[in-house]
Design an enzyme around this catalytic site. Structure first.
Site, PDB file in Angstrom:
ATOM      1  N   GLY A 139     -45.975 -31.395 103.335  1.00 40.56           N
ATOM      2  CA  GLY A 139     -46.527 -30.207 102.893  1.00 40.56           C
ATOM      3  C   GLY A 139     -45.643 -29.643 101.988  1.00 40.56           C
ATOM      4  O   GLY A 139     -46.139 -28.615 101.495  1.00 40.56           O
ATOM      5  N   GLY A 140     -44.235 -29.732 101.979  1.00 40.03           N
ATOM      6  CA  GLY A 140     -43.464 -29.398 100.870  1.00 40.03           C
ATOM      7  C   GLY A 140     -43.649 -27.770 100.546  1.00 40.03           C
ATOM      8  O   GLY A 140     -43.856 -27.078 101.721  1.00 40.03           O
ATOM      9  N   GLY A 145     -43.085 -11.673  87.654  1.00 41.32           N
ATOM     10  CA  GLY A 145     -44.151 -12.598  87.590  1.00 41.32           C
ATOM     11  C   GLY A 145     -44.664 -12.748  89.036  1.00 41.32           C
ATOM     12  O   GLY A 145     -44.732 -11.659  89.734  1.00 41.32           O
ATOM     13  N   GLU A 178     -38.228  -6.480  84.817  1.00 38.73           N
ATOM     14  CA  GLU A 178     -38.854  -7.661  84.213  1.00 38.73           C
ATOM     15  C   GLU A 178     -38.493  -7.718  82.704  1.00 38.73           C
ATOM     16  O   GLU A 178     -38.601  -6.562  81.917  1.00 38.73           O
ATOM     17  CB  GLU A 178     -40.422  -7.588  84.208  1.00 38.73           C
ATOM     18  CG  GLU A 178     -41.093  -8.599  83.206  1.00 38.73           C
ATOM     19  CD  GLU A 178     -40.680 -10.174  83.577  1.00 38.73           C
ATOM     20  OE1 GLU A 178     -40.329 -10.658  82.608  1.00 38.73           O
ATOM     21  OE2 GLU A 178     -40.959 -10.730  84.699  1.00 38.73           O
ATOM     22  N   ARG A 214     -39.557 -20.836  89.005  1.00 39.28           N
ATOM     23  CA  ARG A 214     -39.036 -22.237  89.926  1.00 39.28           C
ATOM     24  C   ARG A 214     -38.593 -23.222  88.866  1.00 39.28           C
ATOM     25  O   ARG A 214     -39.403 -23.407  87.836  1.00 39.28           O
ATOM     26  CB  ARG A 214     -40.053 -22.510  90.716  1.00 39.28           C
ATOM     27  CG  ARG A 214     -40.581 -21.717  91.803  1.00 39.28           C
ATOM     28  CD  ARG A 214     -41.435 -22.274  92.967  1.00 39.28           C
ATOM     29  NE  ARG A 214     -40.754 -23.127  93.693  1.00 39.28           N
ATOM     30  CZ  ARG A 214     -40.121 -23.187  94.840  1.00 39.28           C
ATOM     31  NH1 ARG A 214     -39.700 -21.871  95.268  1.00 39.28           N
ATOM     32  NH2 ARG A 214     -39.905 -24.175  95.381  1.00 39.28           N
ATOM     33  N   ASP A 226     -44.975 -29.704  90.268  1.00 39.51           N
ATOM     34  CA  ASP A 226     -44.069 -29.000  89.562  1.00 39.51           C
ATOM     35  C   ASP A 226     -42.808 -29.739  88.649  1.00 39.51           C
ATOM     36  O   ASP A 226     -42.135 -28.998  88.115  1.00 39.51           O
ATOM     37  CB  ASP A 226     -43.300 -27.985  90.733  1.00 39.51           C
ATOM     38  CG  ASP A 226     -44.266 -26.838  91.093  1.00 39.51           C
ATOM     39  OD1 ASP A 226     -45.167 -26.938  90.964  1.00 39.51           O
ATOM     40  OD2 ASP A 226     -43.900 -26.160  92.054  1.00 39.51           O
ATOM     41  N   ALA A 236     -49.727 -25.310  93.623  1.00 42.07           N
ATOM     42  CA  ALA A 236     -50.033 -26.228  94.692  1.00 42.07           C
ATOM     43  C   ALA A 236     -51.073 -26.912  94.209  1.00 42.07           C
ATOM     44  O   ALA A 236     -51.466 -28.135  94.300  1.00 42.07           O
ATOM     45  CB  ALA A 236     -50.239 -25.521  95.938  1.00 42.07           C
ATOM     46  N   HIS A 257     -76.431  -9.234  96.583  1.00 51.26           N
ATOM     47  CA  HIS A 257     -76.167  -7.846  96.683  1.00 51.26           C
ATOM     48  C   HIS A 257     -75.793  -7.569  98.052  1.00 51.26           C
ATOM     49  O   HIS A 257     -76.650  -7.916  99.146  1.00 51.26           O
ATOM     50  CB  HIS A 257     -77.201  -6.972  96.321  1.00 51.26           C
ATOM     51  CG  HIS A 257     -76.927  -5.545  96.163  1.00 51.26           C
ATOM     52  ND1 HIS A 257     -76.045  -5.336  95.237  1.00 51.26           N
ATOM     53  CD2 HIS A 257     -77.591  -4.764  96.828  1.00 51.26           C
ATOM     54  CE1 HIS A 257     -76.176  -3.655  95.652  1.00 51.26           C
ATOM     55  NE2 HIS A 257     -77.190  -3.460  96.333  1.00 51.26           N
TER      56      HIS A 257
END
Length: 457
Positions: A40-41, A177, A198, A263, A302, A310, A434
């Site tokens: 699953g990391g 971010g 930032e 990351r 990644d 993911a 709606h």
């Protein structure tokens, strides 16, 4: 040392690795999946799932605190972090169990341990060698810091922030971010004073500038402080707090400093360079079909330059499995990968920003802004925000950005519109139920097709 061979050996069991393993097994290939931690990391254990659980708890806290505006007598008695963490860990645990079951059902050979790629097509784990007709490198990413900024104690990354057993009274978040604004949003809802630092001129700097402005306005209203265009210069910590220094000479006191500067690729120590894999700044370079420079060796997620999401890794994993099985899948369009930031309000986008579209098509790009003030369901939810459409000259809509609570759920239709290269006239006749926020998309396309109805400036 015995050698075990398979059609496919995958190093890393995160979103990219496990998706590749399951799809390859479905297609009849024999698969060995090597994972040193848990299947699953990052996404399941330290990323998407636990952070979104915290964000939902934060939404419940806000609803309790703000009941009066809906005529509901409710108040927030406090945040029980042990209870929040137990709710979060329960979700992660259930999904992890499900993944383990899927690995078993798909007859994927799961090998626990830290693997090294020893090339040309072999992975070594715990003194055992696994050779694949094809190998997939899928070792993911890690939470980065800045040079000289040591993680530990009160200076934390998202990994530690997910398991805090208290709500900080004052938090400084380094980085505006996705990760930075999501944690800032959670902690503010839980009652903390939050300041975001930032270095770039705006929050969520990779999004359309309009979205940044919308988010900054909402954060100001919520009492989240942010300093943009300001660089961090250092931090010192004591037993009771952290002092954060900025290049402007300003200094801030906090209980915790969250380092959310992005990351980095988790490529060191896995034998890639030694085996001759072409790399750049730690990333593994591939062609558009995710092949590295070595024959039969692919890379996914990644580890490969691009969006660190993911669902990108997941789709790439499926792509590689189908490619190896000879199905010749269509190359993934990176711009067509939907992006969602789950703070309050949410920011969701697909395709090009206005600036990117102008770079590609010139200055005659058309844009249209639809304000959520014209959307009934958004008014019921008391959310501000809007929809921004970016259209190529004489062409289809090439970018869609949404800001507002719950708009992440709308990105599915936006992604279809982008992927099908739809013209406003193609979408305008489609009927949107709606009252839903989904109608905001419909109305924006009606307006861009030249027939606006409920349009507020």
């Amino acid at each position: 040392m015995t050698d075990t061979s398979a059609d496919l050996v995958i190093l890393g069991g995160g979103s990219g690795g496990y998706a590749c393993a399951f799809r390859a097994a479905e297609l009849g290939l024999s698969v060995v999946l090597v994972e040193k931690d848990k299947l699953g990391g990052t996404c399941l254990h330290r990323g998407c799932i636990p952070t979104k659980a915290l964000l939902h708890a934060a939404e419940v806290a806000d609803n309790a605190r703000e009941g009066d505006q809906f005529g509901v007598k409710s108040s927030l008695a406090g945040i029980d972090m042990a209870g929040v963490n137990s709710y979060k860990d329960g979700i992660v645990g259930g999904l992890y169990k499900g993944l383990q079951g899927l690995a078993k059902a798909n007859k994927v050979t799961l090998v626990e341990g830290a693997g090294t790629f020893v090339g040309p097509n072999t992975v070594e784990v715990n003194g055992q060698r696994y050779t694949g007709k094809n190998v997939v490198l899928a070792t993911g990413s890690y939470a980065k810091s800045l040079p000289g900024l040591e993680i530990g104690g009160r200076i934390i990354t998202s990994d530690q922030a997910l398991n805090l057993d208290y709500v900080p009274q004052k938090a400084v978040v380094l980085g505006g971010g996705v990760i930075g604004v999501e944690f800032a949003s959670v902690w503010r809802s839980f009652g903390a004073e939050v300041t975001i630092i930032e270095a770039l001129p705006r929050l969520v700097p990779s999004e359309d500038e309009w979205a940044s402005k919308q988010l900054e306005r909402a954060f100001r209203k919520r009492g989240i402080t942010f300093k943009t265009g300001v660089r961090f210069s250092g931090a010192t910590q004591t037993d009771t707090g952290v002092q954060v220094s900025l290049e402007s000479g300003e200094s801030l006191e906090a209980d915790v400093l969250l380092v959310a500067v992005g990351r980095g690729p988790n490529s060191a120590g896995h034998g890639y360079e030694e085996a001759g894999v072409t790399m750049e700044r730690g990333f593994v370079l591939t062609d558009e079909r995710l092949r590295t420079n070595l024959p039969g060796v692919y890379a996914v997620g990644d580890l490969v330059p691009g969006l660190q999401l993911a669902h990108r890794g997941f789709q790439q994993g499926i792509f590689i499995a189908e490619d190896i099985a000879g199905q010749n899948p269509r190359v993934i369009d990176e711009a067509g990968i939907p992006r969602v930031t789950y703070c309050k309000p949410e920011v969701a986008s697909v395709g090009l920003t206005e600036a990117q579209a102008k770079e590609k098509y010139g200055s005659s790009v058309e844009t249209y802004l639809y304000n959520l003030a014209g959307n009934g369901k958004s008014q019921i939810l008391k959310t501000a925000g809007g929809v921004k459409l970016v259209k190529a000259p004489e062409g289809p809509v090439v970018g869609i950005t949404l800001v507002g609570e719950r708009v992440g759920e709308l990105i599915g239709e936006a992604q279809l519109i982008y992927s099908w290269e739809a013209f406003p006239e193609d979408v305008a006749p489609l009927i949107h139920a709606h009252p839903t926020q989904n109608e905001a998309l419909g109305e924006a396309f009606l307006a861009l097709a030249g027939k606006p109805l409920h349009v507020h400036g």
